[in-house]
Write a protein that holds these residues in place. Structure first.
Motif: not given
Length: 214
Positions: A13-41
């Protein structure tokens, strides 16, 4: 070994929780990171200022403090969500600042003549960025982005202190049950190695296939 076999559902249960956190947070971070990098340039000053402020604030704020701000601050404004969602927001937003800077550094490696040539053909900023600049920048940022997502996986352990089910938090249950805490941490470490090893393998594959020639 019995600490794992006797409590496998708890570890799973703990392992799956970490996997879920990693997958969802990574998707959010990549999306926001792309948007903010676009803003920066971007050629628009207000967008550049917003992107710079986003990176400056989040990159220089301790992650634990950001967790407190999101999980304890947002409910005061009537925003009530599951703790897992709050943790994904905190972790994803924090990591997006580092993704943004990795992408921006990759964009800066693309010769300016590439963008000028695209604009001379009548391409808009969005078209130039998405069709000319980013495909070339992507090759040089594969390894840095992979390292950032591995760091995200390890940072997800902070969520356990905020009632979010994740791998590191299982040590408290094992300690209360009287199991050897050192063996408990060994199996927790193995769990993290599995997740980070999978991320590393994926990005190694991407780098071999599309990475910049050395």
């Amino acid at each position: 070994m019995n600490v794992l076999t006797d409590n496998f559902p708890t570890f799973a249960k703990g392992f799956l929780g970490t996997v879920q956190l990693t997958v969802y947070a990574s998707a959010l971070a990549l999306a926001l990171g792309f948007v903010m990098a676009s803003f920066r340039v971007a050629p628009v000053r207000s967008l550049r200022a917003f992107g710079t402020a986003w990176v400056t604030v989040l990159r220089n704020t301790p992650l634990t403090l950001l967790f407190f701000a999101v999980l304890l601050g947002l409910p005061r404004f009537g925003i009530v969500l599951p703790f897992m969602v709050f943790a994904v927001l905190a972790l994803g937003c924090y990591t997006s600042a580092f993704i943004c800077e990795a992408l921006r550094s990759g964009i800066n490696t693309v010769p300016t003549g590439q963008g000028e040539a695209a604009r001379s053909l009548g391409m808009t900023f969005g078209q130039t960025l998405s069709q000319v600049v980013l495909p070339q920048a992507f090759r040089s940022v594969i390894a840095p982005v992979g390292s950032i997502l591995i760091a995200l996986t390890k940072n997800s352990a902070i969520a356990g202190a905020f009632s979010v089910t994740e791998l590191l938090g299982t040590y408290r249950i094992m300690s209360e049950l009287g199991y050897n805490i050192i063996l408990t941490f060994v199996w927790i470490a193995v769990g993290y190695l599995i997740v980070t090893g999978a991320i590393s393998a994926v990005f190694n594959l991407l780098e071999r296939r599309w990475g910049a020639a050395r």
